[in-house]
Design a protein around this motif. Sequence first.
Motif, PDB file in Angstrom:
ATOM      1  N   ASP A 193       2.216  -7.861   0.445  1.00  0.00           N
ATOM      2  CA  ASP A 193       2.776  -6.519   0.635  1.00  0.00           C
ATOM      3  C   ASP A 193       1.629  -5.596   1.726  1.00  0.00           C
ATOM      4  OD1 ASP A 193       3.763  -4.122   0.726  1.00  0.00           O
ATOM      5  OD2 ASP A 193       3.748  -3.803  -1.594  1.00  0.00           O
ATOM      6  N   GLY A 195       1.376  -2.595   1.895  1.00  0.00           N
ATOM      7  CA  GLY A 195       1.058  -1.177   1.520  1.00  0.00           C
ATOM      8  C   GLY A 195       1.454   0.009   2.167  1.00  0.00           C
ATOM      9  N   LEU A 198       4.318   1.799   0.182  1.00  0.00           N
ATOM     10  CA  LEU A 198       3.641   2.639  -1.185  1.00  0.00           C
ATOM     11  C   LEU A 198       3.058   3.763  -0.672  1.00  0.00           C
ATOM     12  CD1 LEU A 198       3.114   2.859  -4.141  1.00  0.00           C
ATOM     13  CD2 LEU A 198       1.129   1.096  -3.888  1.00  0.00           C
ATOM     14  N   GLU A 201       5.306   6.563   0.375  1.00  0.00           N
ATOM     15  CA  GLU A 201       6.108   7.339  -0.642  1.00  0.00           C
ATOM     16  C   GLU A 201       4.963   7.924  -1.548  1.00  0.00           C
ATOM     17  OE1 GLU A 201       9.482   7.841  -2.934  1.00  0.00           O
ATOM     18  OE2 GLU A 201       9.309   6.848  -1.160  1.00  0.00           O
ATOM     19  N   VAL A 222      -3.129   3.335  -4.223  1.00  0.00           N
ATOM     20  CA  VAL A 222      -2.425   3.155  -2.922  1.00  0.00           C
ATOM     21  C   VAL A 222      -3.318   2.070  -2.057  1.00  0.00           C
ATOM     22  CG1 VAL A 222      -1.883   3.956  -0.561  1.00  0.00           C
ATOM     23  CG2 VAL A 222      -1.188   5.370  -2.684  1.00  0.00           C
ATOM     24  N   TYR A 225      -3.454  -1.578  -4.822  1.00  0.00           N
ATOM     25  CA  TYR A 225      -2.150  -2.225  -5.448  1.00  0.00           C
ATOM     26  C   TYR A 225      -1.622  -3.297  -4.487  1.00  0.00           C
ATOM     27  CZ  TYR A 225       2.624  -2.692  -7.290  1.00  0.00           C
ATOM     28  OH  TYR A 225       3.778  -3.374  -7.677  1.00  0.00           O
TER      29      TYR A 225
END
Length: 497
Positions: A193, A195, A198, A201, A222, A225
């Motif tokens: 991922d 990121g 995220l 968002e 953020v 993760y």
Amino acid sequence: MSTDAIKRPTYGNWRRPRRPGLGPLGLLGTVVAFGGLLVTLLASLVSLGAAIVVLAFTSVFLAPLALRTTDGRNVYQLLALRIGWMKRKANGSTTYVSGPLSRRPGGRFQPPGLLARTKMYEGRDAYDRPFGVIHHPGRNLYTLVLGCEPDGGSLVDPEQVDIWVASWGDWLSRLSHEPGLRGAQVVVETAPDTGTRLAAEVLPRIAPDAPAAARAVMEEVVERYPTASSEMHTYIALTYGPTGGPKRDVDDVITDLSMRLPGLLSGLVAAGGGAAHPLSAERIAEIVRVAYDPAVAPDVLSARAEHSTTSLDWADAGPAATVETVNTYTHDSGVSRTWLLTLAPRGTVRSSVLRGLLEPAPGTRRKRVSLVYRPIDPATSARMVEADRRAAHFMATSRGGMVQARASSEIRAAEQTAAEEASGAGLVEFSLMVTVTVDAEVDPQEAAITVRNLQAASRIQMRPADRMQASAFTCTLPVGILPWEHTLVPYQIREAL
């Protein structure tokens, strides 16, 4: 207090298509063997020396056909592969350069190899959603790509998983009745991922007057993760060809495909595909662009999150430069290697047999698992299952004495396949390919070790696609490249060898 044991369903009963002919010779070798014996008998009427010469020549020709690898390739096929590789290397076909500074007209970044002559069109379905159609002019094939978000098998009852598998089997059997369908492809792509989604968002939703501690916690989430998460995408490509009627133009083909989309999507939803939807031409171009240059994945996601579009055209979806070697394929910011299936899991398996292979692999930039299906029409399916059934009984009774365990197992499998086909089930040939992409500074042997561990856990056997890494890389993209449709020798003849 007692609890009843939950019986987990198992699956299997797939069989490798039986090669026609005697033993490993195949149909061509069998015809040559009988023809050589006949000529030898006729030559013996003339002289013994002529008969010996004919017999020796026939044996020399048949020996390479009888020697086969574990995946069924004979010596002639291996020699053809090496000769083709040396020819491509001599004329410079293993290197590709595009863009404004290349010698290619137009200065665009056209996809290379099997996608060099393809064209992209776009239509609208019944819900006014755009969907892209890839046209392969050389074979007059049209491909549409569907995207879905499978529900997964975690925390799901075995009964529900069994229903999904049955619905998926029903969807595959329906493909045999699709007019003009040449093949289907399911691609599961995993990558770390970035990121970007995220951050897009969460960060804009932080209030300006939020406490410093709360803001710090959200920013840390953020930041950290994505390092422990990954993204997974599932694509289904359906490739259609001429149906034998009058030649149709592109608009008629797109209209026909738009009418088939609702039924195809509803079947995917019933099989656990989640929210299935067609992919637009721009979205397909983005997938291909990121596959050739994994480093631009965050930029593509940022542009889509900020502007809801990237305006990427199919003519610019290819790489700037690629170099193919014997066992690797270098493209822009990544180095890829592809493996081909040689042996499916033997015996019965559970629904989670490929879970380890589909999950993200640590240390890789991107990984694609491509399942390729070739539906067989009902008339041919009936002939094939009956031929396998007769062959299984013949092999079991020709040995004499006690029937061996393997022969009895083949009889049971053939009888079950014939019964299921007679009750309306479809017959589908399938194969699997895996492409692993790593960074340019990473040793590709690490990816080989990863794939070797994954295939051992999935009970399958695979071999690297050496000397054809570029073509194999393209075949794992969700663009509808069917390997048997892009060979110099038709697959009907190749299967008889």
